[in-house]
Design an enzyme around this catalytic site. Sequence first.
Site, PDB file in Angstrom:
ATOM      1  N   GLU A 339      35.074  32.696  35.291  1.00 42.58           N
ATOM      2  CA  GLU A 339      36.335  32.430  35.888  1.00 42.58           C
ATOM      3  C   GLU A 339      37.291  33.564  35.412  1.00 42.58           C
ATOM      4  O   GLU A 339      37.484  33.613  34.316  1.00 42.58           O
ATOM      5  CB  GLU A 339      37.065  31.222  35.658  1.00 42.58           C
ATOM      6  CG  GLU A 339      36.338  30.107  36.206  1.00 42.58           C
ATOM      7  CD  GLU A 339      37.021  28.541  35.703  1.00 42.58           C
ATOM      8  OE1 GLU A 339      36.560  27.678  36.174  1.00 42.58           O
ATOM      9  OE2 GLU A 339      37.647  28.665  34.664  1.00 42.58           O
ATOM     10  N   CYS A 340      38.022  34.341  36.236  1.00 47.68           N
ATOM     11  CA  CYS A 340      38.984  35.372  36.083  1.00 47.68           C
ATOM     12  C   CYS A 340      38.389  36.253  34.755  1.00 47.68           C
ATOM     13  O   CYS A 340      37.700  37.111  35.166  1.00 47.68           O
ATOM     14  CB  CYS A 340      40.161  34.531  35.408  1.00 47.68           C
ATOM     15  SG  CYS A 340      41.653  35.455  35.598  1.00 47.68           S
ATOM     16  N   GLY A 341      38.968  36.161  33.731  1.00 46.40           N
ATOM     17  CA  GLY A 341      38.600  36.776  32.357  1.00 46.40           C
ATOM     18  C   GLY A 341      37.094  37.029  32.325  1.00 46.40           C
ATOM     19  O   GLY A 341      36.507  37.807  31.788  1.00 46.40           O
ATOM     20  N   SER A 430      34.710  34.516  40.131  1.00 44.75           N
ATOM     21  CA  SER A 430      36.077  34.432  40.903  1.00 44.75           C
ATOM     22  C   SER A 430      37.240  34.582  40.070  1.00 44.75           C
ATOM     23  O   SER A 430      37.160  34.196  38.911  1.00 44.75           O
ATOM     24  CB  SER A 430      36.351  33.195  41.738  1.00 44.75           C
ATOM     25  OG  SER A 430      37.547  33.438  42.536  1.00 44.75           O
TER      26      SER A 430
END
Length: 452
Positions: A339-341, A430
């Site tokens: 997720e993200c990072g 994502s």
Amino acid sequence: MPSPLQPPALASGPAGAVSCPALLVSAPASGQGKTTATAALARWHVQQGRRVRVFKTGPDFLDPMVLERASGHPVLQLDLWMGGEAHCRRLLWEAAQQADVILVEGVMGLHDGNPSSADLALTLGLPVLAVIDAASMAQTFGALALGLAQYRPGLQVAGVLANRVGSTGHAQMLQESLPQDMAWFGGLPRDEALQLPSRHLGLVQADEVADIEARLDRAAQALGAMQPAMPAPVQFLPPPELPEPEQLPAGQPLAGVRVAVARDEAFAFVYPANLQVLRALGAEVQMFSPLHDAVLPEADALYLPGGYPELHAKALAARHDVQAWLKDHVAAGKPLVAECGGMLALIDGLTPHEGERVPMWGLLAGEGTMRKRLVNLGLHDVALPEGVLRGHTFHHAAMDSPLSPAGTTRPRRLNGQPEAVWRHRRLLASFLHLYFPSNPSAVAALFGPGVR
């Protein structure tokens, strides 16, 4: 107020109802000092020997870290959209059975957003404590407090707490400006030693603030000198049955599955509720540090949550053992949720705010660039083959990839910006931060055995 050893008060009314003093701490806007005030109240009540449970309204990772340090307990999310009303009621009812006081920190301004903090207060029957930055303000303080209280019919504003108070005389003027039926909870002085440092995504992580305990104690001491009013008891009813798809699936579909979760300075943005769901599904959850661990865990599934990989890009890039371990994991058809990072650590390269491009782990074709302005923010859901999951996005990074995404998220806000979703074997990546309680069955399918 009951002592820490006394049982919770059973409310007169429906069977199973529990009463507990509670407040939702909100403000006219972001940056008014909600987190500092909530943390000060939590620490002060703890110092009086009370059991305190704190919640955070809406999606947030950084504020709960501070509030956990202040209260001594994990801080869960209350969000009417991500978790649903029944989920929120269940969390509060369970907390009321263990706590002497419940505090809920709001999000943004009291009436901002959909759902707003005011919506949560009205839905769950929580009285509101308004925190107002009183710097450069005198009698207008009372007008602002009155406006917050009267804007929404039925909203109960129990009192007001002033932040950044200049002097004893200033505090007296602020208190005298309030309507007679509005309680004064005291004020926090204009003191840098009380403030919590910030960076581009919000507050600095609590573990990175060397004197965090001293700051919390100082804030509690400043507030305690004014003896803030106690919140009134709130009756919390037994929660209704959780609707589908929020119910846990029958049995423990992840029994025997070892899920390794990244957790260190670079990967810290994980909801405690997500870990609770994994454990409730039967998974064996093990935390590990991609930055520091010399020995990497044996894992059937991996979870790389968000954080600050851009601040540790060179150190992460130097972990060739982690890179090889991740590549072998994905090649073996094992689940990896990033997720993200966590996703930014998996791409080909990342260019921080300052400095040159750093090659990352190269599991996902793409280049990331940190931007000075916010790139995307909002509540989203995503329809995966495993099921629909809800969550949020909040990032200053942009990512370009030659790959075609497997799909996109759906923003809840009108004209919101969708996020690309990338799939490769059992890899899901994502910018979306998933909230696992929104669909435990989908989580079981994401992390469970089997080749997609």
